[in-house]
Design a protein around this motif. Structure first.
Motif, short mmCIF file in Angstrom:
data_model
loop_
_atom_site.label_atom_id
_atom_site.label_comp_id
_atom_site.label_asym_id
_atom_site.label_seq_id
_atom_site.Cartn_x
_atom_site.Cartn_y
_atom_site.Cartn_z
N THR A 1 11.64 57.09 -44.64
CA THR A 1 12.32 56.31 -45.67
C THR A 1 12.19 56.95 -47.04
O THR A 1 12.83 56.53 -47.99
CB THR A 1 11.77 54.88 -45.72
N PRO B 1 14.14 41.02 -50.83
CA PRO B 1 13.26 41.75 -49.92
C PRO B 1 12.75 43.03 -50.56
O PRO B 1 13.39 43.62 -51.42
CB PRO B 1 14.17 42.07 -48.73
N GLU B 2 11.56 43.48 -50.07
CA GLU B 2 11.02 44.76 -50.52
C GLU B 2 11.81 45.90 -49.86
O GLU B 2 12.21 45.79 -48.73
CB GLU B 2 9.57 44.91 -50.09
N ILE C 1 5.45 48.42 -43.87
CA ILE C 1 5.23 49.63 -43.06
C ILE C 1 5.70 50.87 -43.83
O ILE C 1 5.06 51.91 -43.82
CB ILE C 1 5.94 49.49 -41.70
N ALA C 2 6.81 50.72 -44.55
CA ALA C 2 7.34 51.85 -45.32
C ALA C 2 6.42 52.24 -46.47
O ALA C 2 6.49 53.35 -46.97
CB ALA C 2 8.73 51.53 -45.84
N TYR D 1 7.70 55.84 -40.20
CA TYR D 1 8.67 55.10 -41.02
C TYR D 1 8.38 55.24 -42.51
O TYR D 1 9.30 55.26 -43.33
CB TYR D 1 8.65 53.62 -40.60
N HIS D 2 7.08 55.36 -42.86
CA HIS D 2 6.72 55.50 -44.26
C HIS D 2 7.13 56.87 -44.81
O HIS D 2 7.17 57.06 -46.02
CB HIS D 2 5.20 55.31 -44.43
N GLY E 1 13.19 35.00 -51.79
CA GLY E 1 13.22 35.99 -52.85
C GLY E 1 14.03 37.20 -52.42
O GLY E 1 14.72 37.18 -51.41
N GLU F 1 13.15 25.67 -49.72
CA GLU F 1 13.55 26.88 -49.02
C GLU F 1 14.23 27.85 -49.99
O GLU F 1 14.01 29.05 -49.95
CB GLU F 1 14.48 26.52 -47.87
N TYR G 1 12.20 38.21 -36.81
CA TYR G 1 10.95 38.82 -37.25
C TYR G 1 10.86 38.73 -38.76
O TYR G 1 11.82 38.33 -39.43
CB TYR G 1 10.85 40.27 -36.79
N ARG G 2 9.69 39.09 -39.28
CA ARG G 2 9.44 38.99 -40.72
C ARG G 2 10.05 40.20 -41.42
O ARG G 2 9.59 41.32 -41.26
CB ARG G 2 7.92 38.93 -40.95
N ALA H 1 8.01 42.86 -43.32
CA ALA H 1 7.15 43.80 -42.60
C ALA H 1 7.71 45.21 -42.72
O ALA H 1 6.95 46.19 -42.74
CB ALA H 1 7.03 43.40 -41.13
N ILE H 2 9.02 45.35 -42.78
CA ILE H 2 9.64 46.68 -42.87
C ILE H 2 9.17 47.39 -44.14
O ILE H 2 8.74 48.54 -44.11
CB ILE H 2 11.18 46.55 -42.85
N GLU I 1 15.35 37.30 -41.79
CA GLU I 1 16.23 37.98 -42.74
C GLU I 1 17.14 38.97 -42.03
O GLU I 1 18.34 39.06 -42.31
CB GLU I 1 15.35 38.71 -43.75
N LYS J 1 8.46 24.79 -43.35
CA LYS J 1 8.90 25.51 -44.56
C LYS J 1 7.75 26.27 -45.18
O LYS J 1 7.92 27.35 -45.74
CB LYS J 1 9.47 24.51 -45.58
N PHE K 1 9.91 44.46 -33.33
CA PHE K 1 11.34 44.35 -33.55
C PHE K 1 11.97 45.71 -33.73
O PHE K 1 11.25 46.70 -33.92
CB PHE K 1 11.60 43.50 -34.81
N ILE K 2 13.28 45.78 -33.62
CA ILE K 2 14.01 47.01 -33.93
C ILE K 2 14.55 46.85 -35.35
O ILE K 2 15.29 45.92 -35.64
CB ILE K 2 15.17 47.22 -32.95
N SER K 3 14.15 47.77 -36.22
CA SER K 3 14.59 47.67 -37.61
C SER K 3 16.08 47.99 -37.69
O SER K 3 16.63 48.61 -36.77
CB SER K 3 13.79 48.63 -38.48
N PRO K 4 16.75 47.59 -38.77
CA PRO K 4 18.19 47.86 -38.88
C PRO K 4 18.54 49.34 -38.82
O PRO K 4 19.69 49.68 -38.57
CB PRO K 4 18.56 47.26 -40.24
N MET L 1 18.99 50.94 -45.33
CA MET L 1 18.70 50.93 -43.90
C MET L 1 19.96 51.07 -43.05
O MET L 1 19.95 51.73 -42.02
CB MET L 1 17.96 49.64 -43.53
N LYS M 1 0.62 42.01 -39.13
CA LYS M 1 0.12 40.74 -39.67
C LYS M 1 0.53 39.58 -38.77
O LYS M 1 -0.08 38.52 -38.80
CB LYS M 1 0.69 40.51 -41.07
N ASP N 1 4.90 44.33 -36.59
CA ASP N 1 4.40 43.62 -37.75
C ASP N 1 2.96 43.22 -37.43
O ASP N 1 2.72 42.23 -36.75
CB ASP N 1 5.27 42.39 -38.01
N LEU O 1 11.72 29.53 -52.20
CA LEU O 1 10.92 30.56 -51.54
C LEU O 1 11.69 31.85 -51.29
O LEU O 1 11.12 32.92 -51.28
CB LEU O 1 10.40 30.03 -50.20
N HIS P 1 3.15 52.57 -46.35
CA HIS P 1 1.93 53.29 -45.95
C HIS P 1 1.84 54.62 -46.68
O HIS P 1 2.87 55.25 -46.94
CB HIS P 1 1.95 53.55 -44.43
N LYS Q 1 8.74 33.62 -45.80
CA LYS Q 1 10.07 33.45 -46.39
C LYS Q 1 11.07 34.47 -45.87
O LYS Q 1 12.25 34.21 -45.80
CB LYS Q 1 9.99 33.52 -47.92
#
Lengths: 157, 244
Positions: free
Chosen positions: B184, B27-28, A50-51, B180-181, B25, B20, A42-43, A46-47, A38, A29, B135-138, B35, B147, B145, B23, A53, A34
């Protein structure tokens, strides 16, 4: 209960397993971000990272907001669909702060030839010149205005 | 408070589940951007490409691509009359500074092929990642990623188009993000912005008003390596059969 009569040592062992599993779940956990899972394996955050930047190219819409005169000059010409930053380079900083960041003056001797130098490999319908042959060292902008390169503005070549 | 061992056993999993929820929250996300309303790709119009290298330079400036690595590059093909199967392909420094001139008498046909990540819908690179870092974004963009990436380079090997590299300083996988930056925020990609002839066009397949739909209906369009069933989304107009 006869089956469990001598199983005390096994139960302690099983208890240890259960405890280890719970510790695993608790550690998981904390360790797994977190937003992982979603949208997929993957995290998800991260999307957004990256957006976020920074962009270096402002985009021609930003240029035309101030330089409407140049946009008008280009209109109808051969370079109407060549975006500003194709020649002027990335100028996002200038768009953010036009007063203190001024773009460098361009050298037509380099820029024009970059696209228009004659080569058999280029598409046949693309206007090409042998620079040495074409102008005898006269700078391109003497005859052709870069924003609307036809010899007489609005007229045929 | 005195807890018996039995009570602790019951409480620990309950606490884990509660944590859980603490934690999780929101998403950004970029404002005014959904998307699920986009499915990004690109159109490359081969007959319009003049091999000027503007896209390569623009990409390097926009995305801080290290020298010698390329998120996009331009190849020049020379197909001779005698040997259609084995074209001569050059890409000096990714085509960044243009291409050497060709003598007029040189026989055969020449053309330029700009390349970039194909943002495959069934991408081999994302399937091999052992940690879920790519990964493939939606909205249909293959992203890394950085990190989470540990730099094992499985994805670099898996990409049949050679579109990935390990960043020499960050030691993680790096690739085209289809800017992508920028997309979007309603901008086009840096390479499309810098392309003087419109040989590159950003495409949103989910946008019914995108001219790509009319283009695909009326032109001979291909993707690279269709036999690999990657679901490649970079469309090439009038692609020669010798291109691999």
């Amino acid at each position: 209960m006869s089956a469990f009569r001598d199983a005390g040592h096994l139960l302690r062992f099983a208890g240890l397993f259960v405890l280890a599993f719970i510790i695993f779940l608790v550690v998981r956990k904390f360790v797994v971000p977190k937003s992982f899972g979603e949208y997929g394996h993957y995290r998800g955050a991260a999307i957004g990272e990256i957006a976020a930047h920074p962009a270096h190219f402002a985009g021609h819409q930003a240029c035309e907001a101030c330089h409407a005169d140049i946009a008008d000059e280009k209109k109808g010409g051969k370079h109407a669909h060549v975006n500003c930053e194709a020649c002027h380079g990335p100028l996002g900083k200038h768009a953010d702060d036009p007063a203190s960041v001024t773009p460098a003056k361009l050298d037509t001797a380099v820029l024009c030839v970059r696209c228009h130098a004659a080569s058999v490999a280029k598409p046949k319908n693309f206007p090409q010149v042998d620079a040495a042959d074409h102008a005898n060292g006269v700078p391109c902008e003497t005859c052709h205005k870069p924003h609307n390169p036809a010899l007489e503005a609005g007229g045929a070549k | 408070m005195n807890l018996s061992r039995r009570q602790l056993m019951i409480l620990l999993p309950a606490a884990a589940i509660a944590w859980e929820h603490v934690l999780a929250g929101t998403p950004e996300a970029a404002p005014n951007y959904t998307m699920s309303e986009h499915w990004w790709s690109m159109l490359i119009d081969i007959p319009k490409c003049i091999g000027c290298g503007n896209c390569v330079r623009a990409c390097q400036a926009e995305n801080d691509v290290p020298d010698g690595r390329f998120r996009t590059w331009v190849e020049r093909y020379h197909v001779s009359d005698e040997n259609m199967m084995y074209p001569e392909v050059i890409s000096p420094d990714g085509g960044k500074e243009g291409f050497p001139s060709v003598a007029k008498e040189d026989a055969g046909k020449y053309f330029f092929v700009p390349k970039l990540c194909n943002h495959c819908a069934d991408s081999p690179c994302t399937q091999v990642c052992p940690v879920g870092a790519t990964f493939i974004s939606p909205d249909g963009v293959v992203l890394v990623d950085q990190k989470y990436c540990m730099g094992c380079a499985y994805c670099v090997q898996a990409c049949p188009y050679g579109c990935r590299y390990i960043h020499p300083e960050k030691k993680v996988a790096d690739k085209c993000t289809l800017c992508y930056h920028r997309i979007t925020k309603g901008l086009t990609t840096a390479c499309c912005e810098a392309c003087p002839t419109g040989a590159r066009q950003l495409v949103d397949l989910k946008n019914p008003n995108d001219p790509i739909h009319e283009f695909l209906r009326t032109h001979a369009v291909q993707v690279l390596k269709p036999q690999m069933a990657t679901g490649a989304k970079v469309f090439y107009n009038e692609l020669d059969g010798s291109v691999r």
